[in-house]
Every structure is written in C-alpha cells, then in structure tokens.
Design a protein around this motif. Sequence first.
Motif, mmCIF file in Angstrom:
data_model
loop_
_atom_site.group_PDB
_atom_site.id
_atom_site.type_symbol
_atom_site.label_atom_id
_atom_site.label_comp_id
_atom_site.label_asym_id
_atom_site.label_seq_id
_atom_site.Cartn_x
_atom_site.Cartn_y
_atom_site.Cartn_z
ATOM 1 N N LEU A 197 0.958 -0.801 0.021
ATOM 2 C CA LEU A 197 0.218 -0.199 -0.166
ATOM 3 C C LEU A 197 0.853 1.370 -0.068
ATOM 4 C CD1 LEU A 197 -2.845 0.772 0.233
ATOM 5 C CD2 LEU A 197 -2.442 1.573 2.622
ATOM 6 N N SER A 198 0.680 1.708 -0.667
ATOM 7 C CA SER A 198 1.584 3.813 -0.647
ATOM 8 C C SER A 198 0.628 4.672 -0.454
ATOM 9 C CB SER A 198 1.603 3.667 -2.368
ATOM 10 O OG SER A 198 2.173 5.208 -2.361
ATOM 11 N N TYR A 199 0.322 5.164 0.155
ATOM 12 C CA TYR A 199 -0.116 6.309 0.552
ATOM 13 C C TYR A 199 -0.230 7.779 1.381
ATOM 14 C CZ TYR A 199 -0.475 4.540 5.649
ATOM 15 O OH TYR A 199 0.556 3.836 6.929
ATOM 16 N N THR A 233 -7.841 4.078 4.708
ATOM 17 C CA THR A 233 -8.019 3.786 3.245
ATOM 18 C C THR A 233 -7.337 2.053 3.581
ATOM 19 O OG1 THR A 233 -7.168 5.907 2.830
ATOM 20 C CG2 THR A 233 -5.472 3.694 2.089
ATOM 21 N N ALA A 284 -3.591 5.194 -3.392
ATOM 22 C CA ALA A 284 -4.304 6.285 -2.755
ATOM 23 C C ALA A 284 -4.131 7.089 -2.708
ATOM 24 C CB ALA A 284 -4.660 5.780 -0.954
ATOM 25 N N ALA A 290 -4.624 9.356 5.399
ATOM 26 C CA ALA A 290 -4.530 8.187 6.152
ATOM 27 C C ALA A 290 -6.181 8.148 5.538
ATOM 28 C CB ALA A 290 -3.893 7.433 6.002
ATOM 29 N N LEU A 294 -9.696 4.455 -0.004
ATOM 30 C CA LEU A 294 -10.467 4.215 -1.034
ATOM 31 C C LEU A 294 -11.591 3.597 -2.215
ATOM 32 C CD1 LEU A 294 -7.954 1.028 -1.352
ATOM 33 C CD2 LEU A 294 -7.132 3.112 -1.484
ATOM 34 N N TRP A 331 -1.012 12.810 -3.563
ATOM 35 C CA TRP A 331 0.349 11.675 -2.905
ATOM 36 C C TRP A 331 0.609 12.229 -4.143
ATOM 37 C CZ3 TRP A 331 1.011 8.402 -7.170
ATOM 38 C CH2 TRP A 331 2.090 7.427 -6.465
ATOM 39 N N THR A 337 6.135 8.400 -1.276
ATOM 40 C CA THR A 337 5.321 8.303 -2.475
ATOM 41 C C THR A 337 6.210 8.344 -3.565
ATOM 42 O OG1 THR A 337 4.450 10.256 -3.287
ATOM 43 C CG2 THR A 337 3.282 8.455 -1.612
#
Length: 685
Positions: A197-199, A233, A284, A290, A294, A331, A337
């Motif tokens: 997960l990238s958020y 998220t 996300a 956070a 999504l 993001w 990120t």
Amino acid sequence: MGQSCCGHRISMNRPDKEGLGLCAVCQGINLKEQFKSQAVDVKLGFVDELSNKTDCAFCCAVLRALCREGGGKTPETVVDGERVQCFMKNVRARGGIAVELSIWTQTTQELILETTFRLLAEDAQSIGLHPLDHGLLVNSSQADPELFRTWFSACERDHGAECSSRDWAVQSSDLKVIDVHCQRIMKAPANCRYVALSYVWGQARMLQATKSNSAELEKDGGLSMHHQELPQTIKDAMLLVPKLGERYLWVDSLCIIQDDPDDKHSQISHMHNVYGSALLTIVAAAGGDANAGLPGVRPGSRRISQEVMTVDGLRLTLPLPGLRTVNRSQWNTRGWTYQERILSKRCLMFTNDQVYYKCNRDDWCEDLLGVVEDMDQVRMGPRLAKPEYTLGMHPSNQVNSFIDFAKLLREYTRRRLSYESDILNAFSGIMGILQQSTYRSPFFWGLPETDFDNALLWWRTRGKMRRRICPASTSSTHFPSWSWAGWVGPVELSDEVLQTEVVWYKRGIQGAIRINNACKSKDWEPEQRELADKIHDTITQKSKTQQQLPLLQSWTTSAFFRIVPYQGEEEEQEEEEYMDAEGTDFAILDCQKVCCGKVIIMDEEWSGDEAKCEFILLSRLGRHSRWRPGDDTFDVGKYSSEEWCVFNVMLIKWCEDIAHRVGVGTIHVRAWEMAKPQRKLITLC
C-alpha cells in the motif's frame, strides 16, 4: 429525462427516437462511418450557430463536451473580435484499434478548446468494430474488483519479465505482512505473494505497530480488536486484497515497529525490496491523508458522473479524467511516495474520478475496454505505457547511468516531506537499487561514491536555498553542506566529462576512507594524512553532537577572487550591470576585473565579502558541459576557449576549522593559475 448544460438538453442513455433530432449539418455526417474509416475534417459551424441549434442532439452533445472541457463555462463564441469555429475529425486512439472523435474550437489564430467523444464498446460491436479500446459504462458508486483481477491477470500472463521481474528485488528475511484472513500481523512466508500500500499519512491519527502492542497485533484477530483505530485507507486496502484473490498486505505503519530504531532503519534501507517484491501496489491517490480511503471499494464510497449521449442511435461518452488526475494528486507531491511508485512493478491507482492500472507495458482504466482475449492478435504490437506518468527508469528496470540518477534526483527533490530529516530515508530505496545494480559501491550522504566528483557539482537553476535542519540534532544541523540532502529545494545534476584533480576521503569511526578510487591521483603522503587526522580529532572533540559528523577531507588548492551579480557577457560591461534577478548567479572576476568564470550561490544566508571570496579546486571540466567555454562563462577576448580549459570550483565559508559549501562554479584554468593558488587541507561539513 435530459440534462442541461449551457441551456441545451441532450438525450442521456436513451434511444435516439426518444431524444432530439439532427440539424441539416449533422444529418450530412455519417457518424458510423466517422468511427469506421478515416474521414476528412468536418466543419460543424461557428460556436454561436451551434448554440442556437437546441433541437440538434449532436450539436448539443458537442456544446456539452466543450462546456465540461472548459470547466463548466459556456464556450466562447468570439475571441479578439473573431468568431470561433468548431471542427471535428476522427483519430486513432491508444493502440491504433479504436477511433475517437476529436472536437475542437479555434479562430484563424489559435486553438481554443479540444475534447473527445468515445464510442461505447457494445455499440462499436453493433456496427462491426472490435470493442477493444472503446468506452465502458462505469458504476458510479462502487468499482468492480473482477475488472481489477482481469487487468492483473492479463499483465501476469502476457507481459512477462517486463512487468514481473525486478532483478534487484529480494524478499527481506525480516519482512512482516498483514494476513487479511486472520486479521493479524505476521512474518512473511518464504516467496510470499503480497500486495503493498502506498498512501499519504497526513495528519490522520492511526494505529501503529509499537514495541508495546506488536505481540497483541500478531495474534489471530489482533487487528480486528483495533479496527476503529485503523484509518479508512488501510481498512479499504484490507477489504480489497481478498477480492483481488490475494491474502497478504504490506503497510508501513503496521509492518514496521515505529518506535524501534533498529527495525525502522532495517526496513527503510530495504524499501527497494519491499515494493520491488510486491505483486502489486495499491495507490491511494484520493484526498490528503490516511482517512481518504480508496474510492469505490465500499458501496457508495464514490460518486462518479459519467456523460453518455445518444446520437444517431450510437452511445457516445466523454472520457473520464485520465492519469493526470494522479499526477495532480496530493499523493504525487509527497517525498516518500516517489520511490514507492518508482520501485513498484504494477500500480492500482484509486482516485475520485476512476481507478487506473499501470505497469511498464500498459495502462488501463475503468471507462475503457483495455483487455480482451484476442488483444495480441488485434493490436499491431505491444502498446508501451503512455508517458503521462513514467517509471523514471528504463524498460529493463535498470538505472544504468549517472543521467538516470540525475533525473531521479531532480524529480524527487521537487517533492515535499513532513519531516526534513527524512530526506535520505525517503530516497533510500532508489539508492539501494543503484548501489547493487549500477554503481556496485555505496552512497555517502546521497552521493554515489563511484561518481562522487560529478555528484559534488549539483546546483539549483533558480533561486536560493536554505539549509536543512534536523530537529533531533543538538547542533544547527547534521546534514552536510556539500550534499544536496543538506538543502531544501529542487536540485540539478549534469553528466559531465571530468578529470579528477583531488582525492576525497570520508571520515568515520574507521578513520579516513578514500572515496574516488577510480581517479589516478595519488593517495596522501604520510605527513598529509597525519595532519588530516589531527584536524579531524580536534573537530570531533569540539562537536556538541554525539552523532558521526558527515566530514569530507581533501588536500587541494585554494584561491581568492572577486564576484559580482551576473547578467551575462556584454562588451565593455560595467560591474554593476552583472545583474541576476534571482541573486544566485555571480560572475567571477580576475585581478584586472575581467570575467574569468561563473558561480551559482545557493545559500540564502550567505553574506560574505564579494571582494574576497575563497574557492577550492574540485575537478577539470571537459568540452561537453552545462557551461560551455565561450558561451558566457568567461571573457573570450582574454581567455581562450579550448578543451579542458575550465576548473570546477566550490565557493566556501569557514566556521573555525570547518569549511561549508556556499556555491559551485567554473573558473578558467589560466585565471586560476594567475591567482597563485595555495595548497591546503580542506575539511568540509
């Protein structure tokens, strides 16, 4: 039944006979043929004429499309006294399979607006066209995970090593993942298939793994007990993973013990393995923290408005926003990120507009039919990913030159970090790849030791910079002035042809270690090393911080010059006319006040004596450079332009026994020699 835009009503999702008719101009257009074959450009008329055709379905559709493209504003009818015209032509889309209708307005002088109509895939089939790359209807409130699985399966099946292989990625032995079935954190099984997960953390309060709760979170159902503490998220990601047919999820806040410095350092140093080994990265890209979630994972978690118009029995859609939505997201501005995107094999990107899939080979989205069984037979060849959002690496997944490192650094330093002290940590994954696949040597404070002389020449093209402060440091900073990491702001690097003139040593617990081993310069003599050790010991004893100082040492030459604000080379130019609006570029003058070089000063706090500035020699510059001899670097009337006639130099200031970088520049070799440079030991911090 219809919807209104700019006062016009259009048939939306209903047969043509229930909607509007067509005007005389549009009746003369065979819409089916426009989509089936290459046709000539069509003049639809002046925009003010279209505005009056309220009973024409296609004119109304065109106006609605232009209205949306213009941000909801009524299309302009007159610009600079000239009536605006509207045209249409068909264009091949994406892989050359589908045809889209391009609509634009213009005067004789300029293009005003441009938009696109797309034919729905079902309607394309009904008139004998292949459905690939035609439009799809999107569920406005919830995304279809089966579509995501279709994309992922097609990529795994058809794209091969181009999207599956990361030669540099090895699953870390201490990697932890979330078992979404058992709702717990666990050590990852060998050869684990997991999703990352990238958020954006933002200011959201969230559950984090700590020394005190890690044992509890590793029990079956451990995360269920803290469900309310999880940000939306992460909750959505845990819902999505099993729908993708997977079981394990990696999330930084839960899979790294946040108050354990050793675990944190170990995991951060292996970010290239974490994201490079993941099957897929969920991005996300909606919202700023956070809790944004999504969009589309849960029923009713998004509201998408898709324009669908029926004209001449065919359903036309206006494409939903493309990948530029991701590019403009919060993001996409964050430092952490950047490497997460660069390191990932595949990304499933969630925005408020729709969901996108991107890999090295292709990109797909919800409102376009991108995967069919006979795709390879239909397309002329593989369609490489569009450059709207690039990986920043070669298709081979290797960064193989200093130019690539310079590009990565340039893009990264334009992003923002919540904590300035993260500047190297958030780039550590990329440096990890470079270290093991390209340079085969370590980095020292963000500079590759193999290309150290080149990397020292980083600069900022416009504006001054401030020093990066580390709150945890008891001194003003522990980031070195000679590294890009020691400054806040975007930096540039060029791949220069250099000749090394000095030998650099980094100081550490193990003593003085030579950095630029590739150069032919001789090591220090015993007496030089003895003095360097003595100076280093004195500095270390005076230091108020317990951390290892980022010191560089070298025996080089030093010379003094006058500098004046710089504008450029002009005949008989007075000193005061060397003016630079940003205050960063200065001309270097010799003893006769003739321009012999140029320096870029980044330090916003520098207030030195411009009449007596100390420079140290770094390296000799070849003919191919960012400042070409004879352009505006020096007075060609006095100094000849020839190969290897320029030195790279650093402007320094002193704080007791330690020198600090102020700027970097070039000086003609002859001017340097005329200044009677003195050889001395330089200790840089």
